[in-house]
Design an enzyme around this catalytic site. Sequence first.
Site, short mmCIF file in Angstrom:
data_model
loop_
_atom_site.label_atom_id
_atom_site.label_comp_id
_atom_site.label_asym_id
_atom_site.label_seq_id
_atom_site.Cartn_x
_atom_site.Cartn_y
_atom_site.Cartn_z
N ARG A 89 -24.60 -15.26 7.91
CA ARG A 89 -24.21 -16.44 8.68
C ARG A 89 -25.07 -16.53 9.93
O ARG A 89 -25.47 -15.53 10.51
CB ARG A 89 -22.74 -16.36 9.10
CG ARG A 89 -21.77 -16.76 8.00
CD ARG A 89 -20.33 -16.77 8.48
NE ARG A 89 -19.90 -15.45 8.88
CZ ARG A 89 -19.84 -15.02 10.12
NH1 ARG A 89 -20.14 -15.82 11.15
NH2 ARG A 89 -19.46 -13.79 10.40
N TYR A 228 -27.13 -19.35 2.06
CA TYR A 228 -26.26 -18.17 2.15
C TYR A 228 -24.78 -18.60 2.24
O TYR A 228 -24.44 -19.55 2.95
CB TYR A 228 -26.62 -17.30 3.37
CG TYR A 228 -25.55 -16.27 3.62
CD1 TYR A 228 -25.46 -15.13 2.82
CD2 TYR A 228 -24.57 -16.46 4.60
CE1 TYR A 228 -24.44 -14.22 2.99
CE2 TYR A 228 -23.55 -15.55 4.78
CZ TYR A 228 -23.48 -14.43 3.98
OH TYR A 228 -22.46 -13.53 4.14
N GLY A 230 -21.66 -18.14 3.76
CA GLY A 230 -20.92 -18.72 4.88
C GLY A 230 -21.57 -19.96 5.48
O GLY A 230 -20.91 -20.75 6.16
N LYS A 237 -15.84 -20.89 5.17
CA LYS A 237 -15.69 -20.79 6.62
C LYS A 237 -15.69 -22.18 7.28
O LYS A 237 -14.92 -22.43 8.23
CB LYS A 237 -16.78 -19.91 7.22
CG LYS A 237 -16.71 -18.45 6.73
CD LYS A 237 -15.38 -17.83 7.08
CE LYS A 237 -15.01 -16.56 6.34
NZ LYS A 237 -15.81 -15.39 6.50
N HIS A 257 -8.62 -16.09 9.65
CA HIS A 257 -9.58 -15.20 8.98
C HIS A 257 -8.85 -13.91 8.64
O HIS A 257 -9.00 -12.90 9.33
CB HIS A 257 -10.75 -14.94 9.94
CG HIS A 257 -11.92 -14.24 9.33
ND1 HIS A 257 -12.79 -13.47 10.08
CD2 HIS A 257 -12.39 -14.20 8.06
CE1 HIS A 257 -13.74 -12.98 9.28
NE2 HIS A 257 -13.52 -13.41 8.06
N SER A 279 -15.69 -9.95 10.51
CA SER A 279 -16.50 -9.88 9.30
C SER A 279 -16.98 -8.45 9.05
O SER A 279 -17.43 -7.76 9.97
CB SER A 279 -17.70 -10.81 9.44
OG SER A 279 -17.24 -12.12 9.65
N CYS A 281 -15.31 -5.76 8.37
CA CYS A 281 -14.51 -4.74 9.05
C CYS A 281 -13.32 -4.29 8.22
O CYS A 281 -12.39 -3.67 8.74
CB CYS A 281 -14.06 -5.22 10.41
SG CYS A 281 -15.43 -5.32 11.58
N ASP A 304 -9.79 -12.93 2.65
CA ASP A 304 -10.63 -13.46 3.73
C ASP A 304 -9.98 -14.58 4.54
O ASP A 304 -10.25 -14.69 5.72
CB ASP A 304 -11.96 -13.95 3.15
CG ASP A 304 -13.06 -14.11 4.21
OD1 ASP A 304 -13.27 -13.16 4.98
OD2 ASP A 304 -13.68 -15.18 4.27
N ASN A 393 -25.81 -6.78 4.21
CA ASN A 393 -24.82 -7.85 3.96
C ASN A 393 -24.90 -8.34 2.52
O ASN A 393 -24.54 -9.47 2.22
CB ASN A 393 -25.03 -9.01 4.94
CG ASN A 393 -23.88 -10.01 4.91
OD1 ASN A 393 -22.71 -9.61 4.80
ND2 ASN A 393 -24.19 -11.30 4.98
N ARG A 395 -23.74 -9.05 -1.19
CA ARG A 395 -22.37 -9.47 -1.54
C ARG A 395 -22.19 -9.62 -3.04
O ARG A 395 -23.15 -9.75 -3.79
CB ARG A 395 -22.08 -10.82 -0.85
CG ARG A 395 -22.14 -10.71 0.68
CD ARG A 395 -20.96 -11.29 1.36
NE ARG A 395 -20.91 -10.91 2.77
CZ ARG A 395 -19.78 -10.78 3.45
NH1 ARG A 395 -18.63 -10.99 2.84
NH2 ARG A 395 -19.79 -10.43 4.72
N PHE A 518 -9.49 3.81 4.02
CA PHE A 518 -9.33 3.34 2.63
C PHE A 518 -7.90 3.59 2.13
O PHE A 518 -6.96 3.16 2.79
CB PHE A 518 -10.42 3.96 1.75
CG PHE A 518 -11.82 3.63 2.26
CD1 PHE A 518 -12.33 2.35 2.12
CD2 PHE A 518 -12.58 4.58 2.95
CE1 PHE A 518 -13.60 2.02 2.62
CE2 PHE A 518 -13.85 4.27 3.44
CZ PHE A 518 -14.34 2.98 3.28
N GLU A 520 -5.93 5.94 2.32
CA GLU A 520 -5.04 6.60 3.30
C GLU A 520 -4.46 5.59 4.30
O GLU A 520 -3.48 5.88 4.98
CB GLU A 520 -5.77 7.72 4.04
CG GLU A 520 -6.41 8.79 3.15
CD GLU A 520 -5.39 9.65 2.38
OE1 GLU A 520 -4.17 9.39 2.49
OE2 GLU A 520 -5.83 10.56 1.66
#
Length: 611
Positions: A89, A228, A230, A237, A257, A279, A281, A304, A393, A395, A518, A520
């Site tokens: 983006r 791309y 986004g 978005k 988001h 993003s 994260c 998302d 990035n 995807r 993850f 956990e």
Amino acid sequence: LIPPAPTRSAAKPVKPGSVNAPEGADPRVVAWVASVAELTEPADIVWADGTPEEYQRLIDIMLEAGTIVPVPKRPNSYLARSHPDDVARMESRTFICAEDADDAGPTNNWRDPASMRQVLGGLFDGSMRGRTMYVIPFSMGPVGGPISKLGIEITDSPYVVASMHAMTRVGTAALEAMRGTTDWVPAVHSIGAPLAEGEQDVAWPCNSTRYISHFPETREIWSFGSAYGGNALLAKKCFALRIASVQARDEGWLAEHMLLLRMKHEDGRVMHLAGAFPSACGKTNLAMLQPTIPGWKVETLGDDIVWMRPGEDGRLWAINPENGFFGVAPGTSEKTNATAMAMMEHDTIFTNVALTADGDVWWEGMTKEAPEGLIDWQGRPYDPANGPAAHPNARFTVRAEQAPSIAPDWEEAVPLDAIIFGGRRPTQVPLVLQARDWEHGVYVGSTVSSQQTAAAEGTVGEIRRDPFAMLPFCGYNMGDYFSHWIDMGHRLGRHAPKIFSVNWFRRDADGGFLWPGFGENARVLEWIAGRVAGTAAGVDTAIGIMPAEGSLNLEGLDLDAEVVDELFEIDPKAWLTELVDVEAFFGQFGHALPTGLVRQLNHVRWRLEHV
Ligand code: GTP
Ligand code: SPV
Ligand code: MN
């Protein structure tokens, strides 16, 4: 000038046949499409019907053009290699064109709508020459659903059409739902690469001049130059967050988001949770989590975007308006996200990953070692001197129904019990804490900050404020957005979901992650479920309510006591310094900043000073 959005009274009628419109399309839809075609001058016009046959035709077109190559190891799967400068983006080229600059607010790039219409008019003039213009009617949420909305994207990129097939509900049913209404969002996208007669095309045509423009008052989107995700899948978005956030403000709901999941225990306990992380994260990973603690199961609802509305019962009801996942590949493995690995075994479009010698995909983090004979994301033999094999990035694009964890009823709305906010914070922010009340929760959301990732242009690793993980996605003044959230709390009252902050990314002195993350993370969700149910104990601290000793289930986890202490350590001095930054950040909103947030900031500061 670009043509105006369709109005209730149709412009001069256009013969549907002249733009290849299907029988029965609303005359205003037809007139608008004709006006865009007149400006962009495509060689042909095709209306997307969303069928598998159409998808196959798009695949064939892209194979022929070299936009994609097959991934032989995975049935019906392909790899697209983008132009090396069209990988993420572009926030610096994203514009909110409100009449009044104050309505865009201090955190958006504002442009005057009239002058932007002129600039775009020049760019789109003849921009589709020599190419096919696709008209994609789509619905966000199931067609006709109570929280759903309609749109039409026009694009000259087959990659965009194929991606929209996975990401939205494309086709005739959406177009039929537009009959008799102008309540749909017009969105125009061009890669900005007209083809002259006889000119040879390239694999990933695009233009280095880029504009991702939004007109919130007239609910229009015009995007130029990039293909791309986004920047180009305008339903995502651009519509579902930037335009929808404005609609949500005006109509009394929320467009966020966020991921959306259901966590269930064998004993019948159920929790619905939405989570906003910036993003790259961890939304996709949390949405597909396989709990490591016995008895629990997670069902994926979305990864998302979440649209939420108060229901007749007073609770906050949520849907995932999308139809698929456009997820981050690097870091995804059997260990971190086995669900995603299973979902990508077939019918997947990969973008900017590496290709193995035996015809499979690969990216950093999939396995420890890079296999021999890799072809990197730019199609070269892999050489570490050129950087990673897959773009950071890179995807994958897949339909939601392909996720083994997808909830059987995922298209229906669910009542929210909890909302979590998080980001990548290597220091300072504890693993989990609960906001004291809704207003404090809005403060927690408004002060989210995170290390920048490769999902957008910028310096990876730099910490920036990303309130509600919406900094790049709020279509209006974020000060007003904070007020809207506070108002929502008043409306929901005792039915409001509980709000939490989480941080999976705290690091030790050697730079390693303190928390295994993850699967956990289910332990943290279990504590959150316990707080919602009133069964888990908490301790009030200056920055929020933390798990009481023994209330967070750490059984079977190989974590030293010091590590656990570090995960929850609060450094008052560092927090007081952080508040200086928060205050400066808040300051830019001036009168738009709700007093509730100032009250919360002062309260936290007072508590820290009196520890
Ligand atoms: P967008 O699609 O950009 O909005 O991103 P997202 O929030 O869905 O991020 P995603 O789940 O794809 O995660 C991005 C990266 O974070 C991946 O490389 C993951 O492996 C990594 N990640 C996710 N969850 C965790 C976690 O709990 N711990 C650690 N250490 N890394 C994680
Ligand atoms: C993000 O950057 O937050 C994404 C990917 O989810 S994109 O759709 O490209 O915005
Ligand atoms: Mn995202």
